[in-house]
Scaffold this motif. Structure first.
Motif, PDB file in Angstrom:
ATOM      1  N   GLY A  32     -25.509   4.451 -27.483  1.00 35.74           N
ATOM      2  CA  GLY A  32     -26.237   4.356 -26.220  1.00 35.74           C
ATOM      3  C   GLY A  32     -26.786   5.702 -25.794  1.00 35.74           C
ATOM      4  N   GLY A  33     -25.997   6.749 -25.981  1.00 34.42           N
ATOM      5  CA  GLY A  33     -26.467   8.103 -25.675  1.00 34.42           C
ATOM      6  C   GLY A  33     -27.625   8.516 -26.558  1.00 34.42           C
ATOM      7  N   GLN A  34     -27.560   8.137 -27.826  1.00 33.72           N
ATOM      8  CA  GLN A  34     -28.653   8.460 -28.739  1.00 33.72           C
ATOM      9  C   GLN A  34     -29.932   7.725 -28.341  1.00 33.72           C
ATOM     10  OE1 GLN A  34     -26.303   7.454 -32.323  1.00 33.72           O
ATOM     11  NE2 GLN A  34     -27.009   9.429 -33.116  1.00 33.72           N
ATOM     12  N   VAL A  35     -29.799   6.467 -27.946  1.00 32.52           N
ATOM     13  CA  VAL A  35     -30.967   5.699 -27.501  1.00 32.52           C
ATOM     14  C   VAL A  35     -31.549   6.347 -26.241  1.00 32.52           C
ATOM     15  CG1 VAL A  35     -31.756   3.471 -26.598  1.00 32.52           C
ATOM     16  CG2 VAL A  35     -30.239   3.548 -28.588  1.00 32.52           C
ATOM     17  N   GLU A  54     -35.404   7.824 -25.437  1.00 30.13           N
ATOM     18  CA  GLU A  54     -36.179   7.544 -24.230  1.00 30.13           C
ATOM     19  C   GLU A  54     -36.605   8.842 -23.536  1.00 30.13           C
ATOM     20  OE1 GLU A  54     -35.846   5.049 -20.030  1.00 30.13           O
ATOM     21  OE2 GLU A  54     -34.111   5.169 -21.356  1.00 30.13           O
ATOM     22  N   ARG A  55     -35.665   9.769 -23.400  1.00 25.77           N
ATOM     23  CA  ARG A  55     -35.998  11.038 -22.745  1.00 25.77           C
ATOM     24  C   ARG A  55     -37.040  11.820 -23.538  1.00 25.77           C
ATOM     25  NH1 ARG A  55     -30.561  10.597 -22.076  1.00 25.77           N
ATOM     26  NH2 ARG A  55     -30.070  12.077 -23.747  1.00 25.77           N
ATOM     27  N   ALA A  56     -36.912  11.793 -24.848  1.00 24.04           N
ATOM     28  CA  ALA A  56     -37.877  12.505 -25.690  1.00 24.04           C
ATOM     29  C   ALA A  56     -39.277  11.920 -25.533  1.00 24.04           C
ATOM     30  CB  ALA A  56     -37.429  12.467 -27.159  1.00 24.04           C
ATOM     31  N   MET A  57     -39.339  10.607 -25.430  1.00 22.72           N
ATOM     32  CA  MET A  57     -40.643   9.968 -25.267  1.00 22.72           C
ATOM     33  C   MET A  57     -41.234  10.268 -23.890  1.00 22.72           C
ATOM     34  SD  MET A  57     -40.024   6.385 -27.261  1.00 22.72           S
ATOM     35  CE  MET A  57     -41.737   5.910 -27.269  1.00 22.72           C
ATOM     36  N   GLU A 117     -39.838  14.923 -33.840  1.00 18.57           N
ATOM     37  CA  GLU A 117     -38.561  14.937 -33.133  1.00 18.57           C
ATOM     38  C   GLU A 117     -38.118  13.522 -32.785  1.00 18.57           C
ATOM     39  OE1 GLU A 117     -36.546  16.704 -29.056  1.00 18.57           O
ATOM     40  OE2 GLU A 117     -38.475  17.479 -29.707  1.00 18.57           O
ATOM     41  N   ILE A 118     -39.045  12.713 -32.310  1.00 14.63           N
ATOM     42  CA  ILE A 118     -38.712  11.330 -31.951  1.00 14.63           C
ATOM     43  C   ILE A 118     -38.310  10.540 -33.186  1.00 14.63           C
ATOM     44  CG2 ILE A 118     -39.645   9.170 -31.010  1.00 14.63           C
ATOM     45  CD1 ILE A 118     -41.361  10.978 -29.125  1.00 14.63           C
ATOM     46  N   LEU A 119     -39.004  10.748 -34.286  1.00 16.48           N
ATOM     47  CA  LEU A 119     -38.632  10.061 -35.527  1.00 16.48           C
ATOM     48  C   LEU A 119     -37.220  10.435 -35.963  1.00 16.48           C
ATOM     49  CD1 LEU A 119     -41.971  10.330 -37.525  1.00 16.48           C
ATOM     50  CD2 LEU A 119     -40.853   8.221 -36.772  1.00 16.48           C
ATOM     51  N   ALA A 169     -34.197   7.805 -36.324  1.00 16.25           N
ATOM     52  CA  ALA A 169     -33.478   7.694 -37.594  1.00 16.25           C
ATOM     53  C   ALA A 169     -31.975   7.863 -37.371  1.00 16.25           C
ATOM     54  CB  ALA A 169     -33.998   8.731 -38.589  1.00 16.25           C
ATOM     55  N   ALA A 170     -31.596   8.763 -36.462  1.00 14.73           N
ATOM     56  CA  ALA A 170     -30.174   8.955 -36.161  1.00 14.73           C
ATOM     57  C   ALA A 170     -29.582   7.705 -35.523  1.00 14.73           C
ATOM     58  CB  ALA A 170     -29.998  10.163 -35.248  1.00 14.73           C
ATOM     59  N   VAL A 171     -30.337   7.073 -34.625  1.00 11.30           N
ATOM     60  CA  VAL A 171     -29.869   5.826 -33.997  1.00 11.30           C
ATOM     61  C   VAL A 171     -29.682   4.755 -35.062  1.00 11.30           C
ATOM     62  CG1 VAL A 171     -30.508   3.936 -32.446  1.00 11.30           C
ATOM     63  CG2 VAL A 171     -30.882   6.300 -31.730  1.00 11.30           C
TER      64      VAL A 171
END
Length: 91
Positions: A19-22, A26-29, A37-39, A43-45
């Motif tokens: 949930g934190g990764q998701v 969202e914050r990055a977007m 960076e978003i990719l 990928a980590a999620v």
């Protein structure tokens, strides 16, 4: 999934981390971060969700397919449930 209760705290902690990764995606977007960076975040999620799925599948196999005390009908149902998930995941 009562069989997951033995490791429920650890699994819930993993879900919270996901949930934190998701949230980081969202914050990055929202901050107009770079596509790269978003990719990386997405990928980590995906990796984290795949790891969680792997662990739950292994638990399901042990409790609902391979457990020696299961009847043939219970094994068949456990296998059918797992196959439905794998088919959904593979799409």
């Amino acid at each position: 999934m009562a069989h997951l209760s033995h490791g429920n705290d650890a699994l819930l902690a993993r879900v919270r981390r996901i949930g934190g990764q998701v949230g980081a995606v969202e914050r990055a977007m929202q901050c107009d971060s770079s596509c790269a960076e978003i990719l990386q975040l997405v990928a980590a999620v995906r990796g984290a969700v795949n790891g969680l799925l792997d662990e739950i599948i292994a638990d399901h196999l042990q409790a609902h397919v391979a457990h020696p005390a299961l009847s043939d009908a219970e094994r068949a149902q456990g296998a059918e449930d797992l196959l439905a998930v794998i088919r959904r995941y593979a799409k």
